[in-house]
Design a protein around this motif. Structure first.
Motif, short mmCIF file in Angstrom:
data_model
loop_
_atom_site.label_atom_id
_atom_site.label_comp_id
_atom_site.label_asym_id
_atom_site.label_seq_id
_atom_site.Cartn_x
_atom_site.Cartn_y
_atom_site.Cartn_z
N MET A 219 -1.09 -6.02 -5.31
CA MET A 219 -2.19 -5.39 -5.82
C MET A 219 -3.43 -5.02 -4.94
SD MET A 219 -3.57 -6.03 -9.96
CE MET A 219 -1.96 -6.22 -10.49
N LEU A 220 -4.06 -3.89 -4.84
CA LEU A 220 -5.05 -3.60 -4.17
C LEU A 220 -6.50 -4.46 -4.77
CD1 LEU A 220 -4.20 0.01 -3.74
CD2 LEU A 220 -3.89 -1.67 -1.99
N ALA A 221 -7.30 -4.36 -3.78
CA ALA A 221 -8.49 -4.87 -3.76
C ALA A 221 -9.46 -4.80 -5.31
CB ALA A 221 -9.63 -4.89 -2.80
N ASP A 222 -9.44 -3.33 -5.29
CA ASP A 222 -10.42 -2.85 -6.38
C ASP A 222 -9.93 -1.51 -6.91
OD1 ASP A 222 -11.41 -0.72 -4.77
OD2 ASP A 222 -12.73 -2.02 -3.81
N LEU A 223 -10.67 -1.04 -8.06
CA LEU A 223 -10.14 0.33 -8.65
C LEU A 223 -10.22 1.56 -7.71
CD1 LEU A 223 -11.38 -0.24 -12.32
CD2 LEU A 223 -9.04 -0.76 -11.43
N VAL A 224 -11.34 1.33 -6.93
CA VAL A 224 -11.61 2.61 -5.81
C VAL A 224 -10.39 2.57 -5.02
CG1 VAL A 224 -13.20 3.38 -4.23
CG2 VAL A 224 -14.00 2.49 -6.61
N SER A 225 -10.30 1.49 -4.40
CA SER A 225 -8.87 1.50 -3.46
C SER A 225 -7.62 1.82 -4.09
CB SER A 225 -8.69 0.26 -3.02
OG SER A 225 -9.94 -0.56 -2.18
N THR A 226 -7.47 1.35 -5.18
CA THR A 226 -6.22 1.74 -6.16
C THR A 226 -6.16 3.40 -6.09
OG1 THR A 226 -5.92 -0.38 -6.98
CG2 THR A 226 -4.89 1.49 -8.10
N ARG A 227 -7.23 3.59 -6.87
CA ARG A 227 -7.26 5.18 -6.89
C ARG A 227 -7.04 6.06 -5.69
NH1 ARG A 227 -5.04 8.80 -8.79
NH2 ARG A 227 -6.39 10.55 -8.92
N SER A 228 -7.89 5.70 -4.74
CA SER A 228 -7.58 6.41 -3.31
C SER A 228 -6.19 6.34 -2.92
CB SER A 228 -8.52 5.58 -2.36
OG SER A 228 -9.97 5.82 -2.85
N HIS A 229 -5.55 5.15 -2.92
CA HIS A 229 -4.03 5.23 -2.62
C HIS A 229 -3.38 6.15 -3.58
CE1 HIS A 229 -5.03 1.85 -0.22
NE2 HIS A 229 -3.78 1.73 0.31
N VAL A 230 -3.38 6.30 -4.81
CA VAL A 230 -2.69 6.98 -5.49
C VAL A 230 -2.81 8.60 -5.12
CG1 VAL A 230 -2.27 7.76 -7.98
CG2 VAL A 230 -2.36 5.49 -7.53
N ALA A 231 -4.29 8.89 -5.15
CA ALA A 231 -4.60 10.29 -4.89
C ALA A 231 -4.17 10.85 -3.75
CB ALA A 231 -6.42 10.28 -4.95
N ALA A 232 -4.08 9.63 -2.55
CA ALA A 232 -3.51 10.23 -1.12
C ALA A 232 -2.05 10.07 -1.25
CB ALA A 232 -3.92 9.09 -0.41
N GLY A 233 -1.44 9.73 -2.16
CA GLY A 233 0.13 9.73 -2.02
C GLY A 233 0.81 8.43 -1.69
N ASN A 234 0.00 7.32 -1.22
CA ASN A 234 0.39 6.12 -0.71
C ASN A 234 1.03 5.45 -1.95
OD1 ASN A 234 -0.28 7.18 1.74
ND2 ASN A 234 -2.37 6.17 1.64
N SER A 235 0.70 5.36 -3.05
CA SER A 235 1.16 4.74 -4.34
C SER A 235 1.33 5.94 -5.17
CB SER A 235 0.07 3.68 -4.56
OG SER A 235 0.73 2.94 -5.57
N SER A 236 1.73 5.44 -6.64
CA SER A 236 2.00 6.44 -7.59
C SER A 236 1.36 5.82 -8.78
CB SER A 236 3.61 6.64 -7.94
OG SER A 236 4.03 5.55 -8.44
N ALA A 237 0.83 6.46 -9.79
CA ALA A 237 0.66 5.98 -10.92
C ALA A 237 1.39 4.87 -11.79
CB ALA A 237 0.31 7.15 -11.94
N ARG A 238 2.88 5.38 -11.50
CA ARG A 238 3.96 4.64 -12.22
C ARG A 238 3.95 3.38 -11.26
NH1 ARG A 238 9.61 8.02 -12.71
NH2 ARG A 238 8.53 9.21 -14.42
N ASP A 239 3.49 3.09 -10.02
CA ASP A 239 3.87 1.84 -9.44
C ASP A 239 2.59 1.02 -9.72
OD1 ASP A 239 6.22 2.61 -8.10
OD2 ASP A 239 5.09 3.52 -6.26
N GLU A 240 1.54 1.54 -9.89
CA GLU A 240 0.13 0.74 -10.09
C GLU A 240 0.46 0.13 -11.62
OE1 GLU A 240 -1.75 -0.06 -7.73
OE2 GLU A 240 -0.52 1.08 -6.49
N ILE A 241 0.74 0.93 -12.55
CA ILE A 241 0.99 0.61 -14.00
C ILE A 241 1.59 -0.72 -13.84
CG2 ILE A 241 1.63 1.15 -16.04
CD1 ILE A 241 -1.25 2.02 -15.75
N GLU A 242 2.92 -0.34 -13.19
CA GLU A 242 3.96 -1.43 -13.22
C GLU A 242 3.47 -2.78 -12.58
OE1 GLU A 242 6.67 -1.87 -14.89
OE2 GLU A 242 6.67 0.20 -15.43
N ARG A 243 2.62 -2.68 -11.73
CA ARG A 243 1.83 -3.62 -10.98
C ARG A 243 0.99 -4.57 -11.97
NH1 ARG A 243 2.98 -1.84 -5.87
NH2 ARG A 243 1.78 -0.30 -5.38
N CYS A 244 0.17 -3.71 -12.73
CA CYS A 244 -0.72 -4.15 -13.77
C CYS A 244 -0.07 -4.84 -14.90
CB CYS A 244 -1.56 -3.16 -14.18
SG CYS A 244 -2.78 -2.59 -13.12
#
Length: 99
Positions: free
Chosen positions: A1-26
């Motif tokens: 899991m990434l350090a914070d919401l800003v980092s998570t959102r940046s990774h999703v926006a940049a295509g380094n992660s996906s909304a699906r992947d982040e939701i599954e982690r949560c």
């Protein structure tokens, strides 16, 4: 899991992660032993469905999970306010304006 919401959102926006992947982690974290008694009600199926919508990565909150204290009405969920007395109350008919 990434350090914070800003980092998570940046990774999703940049295509380094996906909304699906982040939701599954949560969801995995929420279902883990450290959160065994934390969540009274969950909306994992709705979160998965929202994260699967095509183009969702362009939305500002894509992939970010949220928890809401049960003091606020969420349509279809019981607003128990942490009380065992209210746990069987009928579901809220609509979302609170605060949600």
């Amino acid at each position: 899991m990434l350090a914070d919401l800003v980092s998570t959102r940046s990774h999703v926006a940049a295509g380094n992660s996906s909304a699906r992947d982040e939701i599954e982690r949560c969801i995995a974290a929420a279902e883990g032993p450290t959160c065994a008694h934390v969540f009274r009600q969950t909306s994992f199926d709705q979160a998965r469905a929202a994260a699967a919508v095509p183009g969702v990565e362009r939305l500002p909150l894509a992939g970010l999970a949220v928890s809401v204290k049960d003091l606020f009405d969420i349509q279809g969920m019981t607003t128990a306010a942490g009380s065992t007395v209210l746990r069987e109350a009928p579901p809220a008919p609509a979302d609170s304006p605060a949600v």
